[in-house]
Design an enzyme around this catalytic site. Structure first.
Site, mmCIF file in Angstrom:
data_model
loop_
_atom_site.group_PDB
_atom_site.id
_atom_site.type_symbol
_atom_site.label_atom_id
_atom_site.label_comp_id
_atom_site.label_asym_id
_atom_site.label_seq_id
_atom_site.Cartn_x
_atom_site.Cartn_y
_atom_site.Cartn_z
ATOM 1 N N ARG A 74 -0.795 -37.845 20.781
ATOM 2 C CA ARG A 74 -1.212 -38.890 21.717
ATOM 3 C C ARG A 74 -0.250 -40.068 21.603
ATOM 4 N NH1 ARG A 74 -4.861 -37.974 17.958
ATOM 5 N NH2 ARG A 74 -4.226 -39.889 16.925
ATOM 6 N N GLY A 75 -0.088 -40.725 22.723
ATOM 7 C CA GLY A 75 0.530 -42.045 22.708
ATOM 8 C C GLY A 75 2.004 -42.113 22.377
ATOM 9 N N ASP A 135 11.574 -24.917 24.828
ATOM 10 C CA ASP A 135 12.232 -25.690 25.891
ATOM 11 C C ASP A 135 13.055 -26.860 25.373
ATOM 12 O OD1 ASP A 135 10.163 -27.261 25.010
ATOM 13 O OD2 ASP A 135 9.337 -27.710 26.979
ATOM 14 N N ARG A 188 4.544 -25.127 29.601
ATOM 15 C CA ARG A 188 4.801 -26.350 30.382
ATOM 16 C C ARG A 188 5.753 -26.078 31.542
ATOM 17 N NH1 ARG A 188 2.096 -30.414 29.110
ATOM 18 N NH2 ARG A 188 3.327 -31.858 30.334
ATOM 19 N N ASP A 212 6.999 -23.388 23.431
ATOM 20 C CA ASP A 212 7.556 -23.358 24.793
ATOM 21 C C ASP A 212 9.048 -22.998 24.829
ATOM 22 O OD1 ASP A 212 5.038 -24.320 25.436
ATOM 23 O OD2 ASP A 212 5.705 -26.395 25.639
ATOM 24 N N GLY A 221 2.031 -30.774 19.596
ATOM 25 C CA GLY A 221 1.176 -29.585 19.501
ATOM 26 C C GLY A 221 1.632 -28.699 18.360
ATOM 27 N N ARG A 256 -7.536 -2.508 39.114
ATOM 28 C CA ARG A 256 -7.581 -3.941 39.462
ATOM 29 C C ARG A 256 -6.215 -4.594 39.334
ATOM 30 N NH1 ARG A 256 -12.676 -5.326 35.570
ATOM 31 N NH2 ARG A 256 -14.318 -5.228 37.147
ATOM 32 N N ARG A 268 -8.675 -10.206 38.974
ATOM 33 C CA ARG A 268 -9.271 -11.079 37.944
ATOM 34 C C ARG A 268 -8.182 -11.930 37.304
ATOM 35 N NH1 ARG A 268 -14.294 -9.062 36.231
ATOM 36 N NH2 ARG A 268 -15.190 -8.019 38.035
ATOM 37 N N THR A 279 8.345 -25.705 18.983
ATOM 38 C CA THR A 279 7.429 -25.583 20.118
ATOM 39 C C THR A 279 7.351 -24.120 20.523
ATOM 40 O OG1 THR A 279 7.049 -26.000 22.483
ATOM 41 C CG2 THR A 279 9.301 -26.222 21.743
ATOM 42 N N GLY A 303 8.307 -31.442 18.758
ATOM 43 C CA GLY A 303 8.867 -31.040 20.044
ATOM 44 C C GLY A 303 9.607 -32.189 20.693
ATOM 45 N N ASP A 304 9.819 -32.077 22.000
ATOM 46 C CA ASP A 304 10.645 -33.080 22.684
ATOM 47 C C ASP A 304 10.110 -34.506 22.518
ATOM 48 O OD1 ASP A 304 8.484 -32.347 24.201
ATOM 49 O OD2 ASP A 304 9.587 -32.080 26.077
ATOM 50 N N GLY A 305 8.797 -34.679 22.654
ATOM 51 C CA GLY A 305 8.206 -36.013 22.546
ATOM 52 C C GLY A 305 8.425 -36.602 21.158
ATOM 53 N N HIS A 348 -4.818 -21.634 24.001
ATOM 54 C CA HIS A 348 -4.397 -21.989 22.640
ATOM 55 C C HIS A 348 -4.338 -20.807 21.685
ATOM 56 C CE1 HIS A 348 -5.318 -25.892 24.366
ATOM 57 N NE2 HIS A 348 -4.430 -26.357 23.509
ATOM 58 N N LEU A 349 -4.835 -19.638 22.124
ATOM 59 C CA LEU A 349 -4.668 -18.449 21.271
ATOM 60 C C LEU A 349 -3.179 -18.230 20.991
ATOM 61 C CD1 LEU A 349 -7.200 -16.116 23.077
ATOM 62 C CD2 LEU A 349 -7.401 -16.969 20.743
ATOM 63 N N GLN A 350 -2.341 -18.673 21.937
ATOM 64 C CA GLN A 350 -0.889 -18.490 21.769
ATOM 65 C C GLN A 350 -0.314 -19.370 20.665
ATOM 66 O OE1 GLN A 350 0.865 -18.247 26.134
ATOM 67 N NE2 GLN A 350 -1.134 -19.241 26.085
HETATM 68 O O1 F6P Z 1 3.907 -27.684 24.176
HETATM 69 C C1 F6P Z 1 3.067 -26.692 23.678
HETATM 70 C C2 F6P Z 1 1.868 -26.526 24.552
HETATM 71 O O2 F6P Z 1 1.053 -25.515 24.002
HETATM 72 C C3 F6P Z 1 2.172 -26.257 26.028
HETATM 73 O O3 F6P Z 1 2.559 -24.935 26.257
HETATM 74 C C4 F6P Z 1 0.886 -26.667 26.673
HETATM 75 O O4 F6P Z 1 1.054 -27.049 28.013
HETATM 76 C C5 F6P Z 1 0.468 -27.842 25.855
HETATM 77 O O5 F6P Z 1 1.110 -27.711 24.592
HETATM 78 C C6 F6P Z 1 -1.007 -27.963 25.650
HETATM 79 O O6 F6P Z 1 -1.239 -29.108 24.907
HETATM 80 P P1 F6P Z 1 -2.676 -29.534 24.394
HETATM 81 O O7 F6P Z 1 -3.009 -28.647 23.238
HETATM 82 O O8 F6P Z 1 -2.468 -30.940 23.966
HETATM 83 O O9 F6P Z 1 -3.616 -29.377 25.527
#
Ligand code: F6P
Length: 364
Positions: free
Chosen positions: A81-82, A146, A188, A144, A18, A179, A282, A142, A119-121, A288-290
């Site tokens: 992916r993959g 992490d 994650r 995250d 990501g 509210r 609410r 990342t 990242g880790d992957g 993904h804005l993050q």
């Molecule tokens: O690892 C970064 C991250 O944004 C996580 O916080 C989130 O769970 C994941 O990727 C979302 O991945 P994707 O964009 O593939 O849905």
């Protein structure tokens, strides 16, 4: 006599997994630092897919990276992916084992080494390529935060800044309408983004994967606030948070080598809190804005230091390592010590204790 190590003169660089704000800052730093060492840099497209064919690359010189320090995303593209070590792939030269094809193209492109930003992957994949003789160095990224072995990954600070601003905005509207607003952040299986943005944004409740929550206790905190005259509450929930004895909320199950997609916990928490408190509640998912937007100055500096240090590692012949932030230094640590592990928030972590001291409920 052992053969002397070949000098690194041509470096391939790729971004995997990501995206995270700061990827372009690393690419820029790699290109500039390599140019200073009279090394060529080859940008590979879309992660390791850039090594499937001999035409998915471009030479990068300092003028190609002008102006990208402040850009989110990645000029090289990415993929998550993959697993190259499981998949076969169709190429213009026939069906090949993905990893074997990557090694083949690495040599065809006459690359001496890779900088793998991921990242880790992606770092786990990089370590496998290392074992197959590809000299490389990893750069941890990342939002995250992490990854084991580094106190910070770039992208995290930017994500926290964005989430904090969102919480600030939600505060005013929650207060105006009396509210409860539940805001879901990424991360994650680690609660770093939720914890930091929650503390920075003055949340009333922070729910993280490391501390399973009990909504009765959260509801009590919200009622207490009502009794004190604060008739609104902000709950920050990490996407991987789970109730005591329960599981994380999964939007899409894992499939093959693709990991499960988390999400949806805020809506569930909001529904239950509304029932428990009788207050209008609410939920909002920052999603993904993050990951978008310009990197903060902290992330730009970290990413630039990582990129420069990665080139230094290659020049010194330090391969199969990851650059890491051990404040105040950038160091190199073996990839073997990093992969297959997740850096979660320790329950006795100082920021957890600080949150508790501020009266923030952690749902336990
Ligand atoms: O690892 C970064 C991250 O944004 C996580 O916080 C989130 O769970 C994941 O990727 C979302 O991945 P994707 O964009 O593939 O849905």
């Amino acid at each position: 006599m052992p053969e002397p190590k070949k000098k690194v003169r041509r470096i391939g660089v790729l971004t995997g997994g990501g995206d995270a704000p700061g990827l372009n800052a690393v690419i820029r730093a790699v290109v500039k630092a390599a140019a200073a060492c009279h090394c060529e840099v080859i940008g590979l497209e879309d992660s390791f897919d850039g090594l499937l064919e001999t035409d998915r690359w471009r030479r990068l010189v300092p003028k190609d990276v002008r102006g990208i320090l402040r850009l989110g995303g990645t000029i090289l593209g990415t993929a998550n992916r993959g697993n190259p070590f499981l998949d076969a792939v169709e190429t213009t030269t026939g069906t090949k084992a993905y990893s074997a094809r990557c090694v083949e193209v690495f040599h065809e492109l006459k690359l001496d080494a890779l900088v793998v930003i991921g990242g880790d992957g992606t770092l786990a994949i990089a370590h496998e390529f290392s074992k197959r003789g590809v000299p490389l160095v990893g750069v941890p990224k990342t939002i995250d935060n992490d990854i084991v072995g580094t106190t910070n990954t770039f992208g995290f600070d930017t994500a926290v800044s964005f989430a904090t601003e969102a919480i600030d905005r939600l505060h005013v509207t929650a207060e105006a309408h009396h509210r409860v607003i539940v805001v879901e952040v990424m991360g994650r299986y680690a609660g770093w983004i939720a914890l930091y943005s929650g503390v920075a944004g003055g949340a009333d409740v922070i729910l993280i994967p490391e501390i399973p929550f009990d909504l009765e206790k959260v509801a009590r905190r919200i009622r207490d606030r009502d009794h004190m005259g604060a008739r609104f509450s902000i709950v920050v929930v990490a996407e991987g948070a789970r109730p005591v004895g329960g599981k994380a909320t999964v939007l899409k199950a894992a499939e093959g080598a693709t990991v499960e997609r988390l999400g949806g916990v805020a809506a569930l928490v909001a529904t239950d809190l509304e029932k428990l408190t009788g207050k209008e509640t609410r939920s909002v998912v920052l999603g993904h804005l993050q990951r978008g937007g310009a990197p903060t100055s902290f992330d730009r500096i970290l990413a630039t230091r990582f990129g420069a240090r990665a080139v230094e590692c290659l020049m010194q012949g330090t391969f199969d390592h990851m650059v890491a932030f051990h404040p105040p230094d950038i160091v190199a640590i073996p990839l073997a010590d990093v992969v297959g592990r997740t850096r979660t928030v320790p329950p006795d972590f100082d920021v957890i204790r600080t949150a508790r001291a501020m009266g923030i409920s952690l749902g336990d």
